[in-house]
Enzyme design. Structure first.
Site, mmCIF file in Angstrom:
data_model
loop_
_atom_site.group_PDB
_atom_site.id
_atom_site.type_symbol
_atom_site.label_atom_id
_atom_site.label_comp_id
_atom_site.label_asym_id
_atom_site.label_seq_id
_atom_site.Cartn_x
_atom_site.Cartn_y
_atom_site.Cartn_z
ATOM 1 N N LYS A 53 14.363 1.657 22.009
ATOM 2 C CA LYS A 53 15.785 1.530 22.363
ATOM 3 C C LYS A 53 15.939 1.135 23.826
ATOM 4 C CE LYS A 53 16.976 4.711 18.695
ATOM 5 N NZ LYS A 53 17.189 6.086 18.246
ATOM 6 N N GLN A 97 18.376 11.722 20.919
ATOM 7 C CA GLN A 97 17.394 11.451 19.870
ATOM 8 C C GLN A 97 17.171 12.701 19.017
ATOM 9 O OE1 GLN A 97 15.935 8.367 19.240
ATOM 10 N NE2 GLN A 97 15.135 9.364 17.414
ATOM 11 N N ASP A 120 26.231 6.669 18.287
ATOM 12 C CA ASP A 120 25.539 6.908 17.015
ATOM 13 C C ASP A 120 26.548 7.066 15.872
ATOM 14 O OD1 ASP A 120 22.833 6.767 16.677
ATOM 15 O OD2 ASP A 120 22.408 8.767 17.480
#
Ligand code: NAD
Length: 294
Positions: A53, A97, A120
């Site tokens: 990422k 994460q 997200d």
């Protein structure tokens, strides 16, 4: 034979589009989008996702804010970090994460992320709006957004079609079904308690498979000409590989590609698109923020 949807190529096209928009924003506002990627502990898989990422950000001109916290960090210290990122004007997206270590409640942490920076798309309010008619969430969850993008960029129309989603998780199956519904499909969800899934899947013009069950969906379960998006990413033993394993989807690609109209491979289908959608969400968050201030 099905048209194989090349997720890598589609992702590359979208990344070029994003890089172009980032350049334009930088010229217009003198600022670039910023993404904070927070990782707790040193799980190898999480570290490799996070590296991917951060690297992708660098390639597209998005500024990445790297927050690496030790395994033992307390929930309250992690939340403090999230709060600092919430008020940092250079950060337009915050990604924590998952999974987090056992002593930290994921739901508590995720719900502390500012709605405007929830790239997200996991905040309950964003998911709630996704489920409601005429409401638009600020961000769509990345993997389901990737599935819809792959369908639309391959010329598969969704409106009025019968769609079956296999799996009902909060991060893939459920939001994928809500997105299909928003796009005017008639949607059925197949899950681990569904009896005779094959007869339901066989009716579908569009199948999104996200069960995490290696090659569960056979060629004979697919309606001829259907579009099949395989989210499943499962490691199976393969002594011929140096690593000792290979990745397969939830769909038996070999069989299904002889019946389907379109199909995504694993790897090289949904996977490369998911990170790209994260970057796209970050761009959208930044645009909203820059435009509001002008
Ligand atoms: P999960 O384990 O949280 O959910 C799996 C879902 O599948 C559950 O809702 C369960 O009811 C259903 N299910 C399980 N067995 C089933 C069966 N035999 N028949 C029908 N339904 C069944 O998994 P997840 O996080 O939603 O991920 C699903 C798959 O997608 C995994 O293989 C995961 O690795 C992969 N994934 C890929 C990406 C990507 O970017 N490519 C992103 C997220 C997840």
């Amino acid at each position: 034979m099905a048209t194989v949807i090349d997720g890598k190529a589609v992702a590359q096209t979208i990344r070029s589009e994003i890089a172009e928009e980032v350049r334009a924003l930088s010229q217009k506002y003198g600022k670039v989008p910023g993404l904070a990627v927070v990782i707790v502990g040193n799980r190898k898989d999480s570290q490799s996702y996070v590296r991917m990422k951060r690297k992708a950000c660098a390639e597209l001109g998005i500024k990445s804010f790297d927050i690496d916290l030790p395994e033992q960090v307390s929930e309250s210290d992690l939340i403090k970090q999230v709060h600092q990122l919430n008020v940092n004007p250079d950060v337009h997206g915050i990604l924590v994460q998952l999974p987090l270590p056992k002593h930290i409640n994921e739901e508590t942490v995720l719900s502390e992320i500012s709605l405007e920076k929830d790239v997200d798309g996991f905040h309950p309010l964003n998911i709630g709006k996704l489920a409601m008619k005429d409401r638009d969430p600020l961000f769509l969850p990345c993997t389901p957004k990737a599935c819809i993008e792959l369908l639309s960029r391959s010329g598969v129309s969704i409106k009025g079609k019968k769609a079956v989603v296999v799996g009902r998780s909060n991060i893939v199956g459920l939001p994928a079904s809500l997105l299909l519904l928003k796009a005017d499909a008639t949607v059925t969800i197949v899950h681990s308690r569904t009896t005779q899934p094959e007869s339901i899947i066989r009716e579908a013009d569009i199948v999104i498979a996200a069960a995490g069950q290696p090659m569960m969906i056979k060629g004979s379960w697919i309606k001829p000409g259907a579009a099949v998006i395989d989210v499943g990413t499962n490691a199976v033993d393969d002594p011929t590989k140096k690593s000792g394993y290979r990745l397969v989807g939830d769909v038996d690609f070999e069989e299904a590609s002889k019946v389907a109209g379109w199909i995504t491979p694993v790897p090289g289908g949904v996977g490369p698109m998911t990170v790209t959608m994260l970057l796209h969400n970050t761009l959208e968050g930044a645009k909203r923020c820059f435009e509001k201030k002008h």
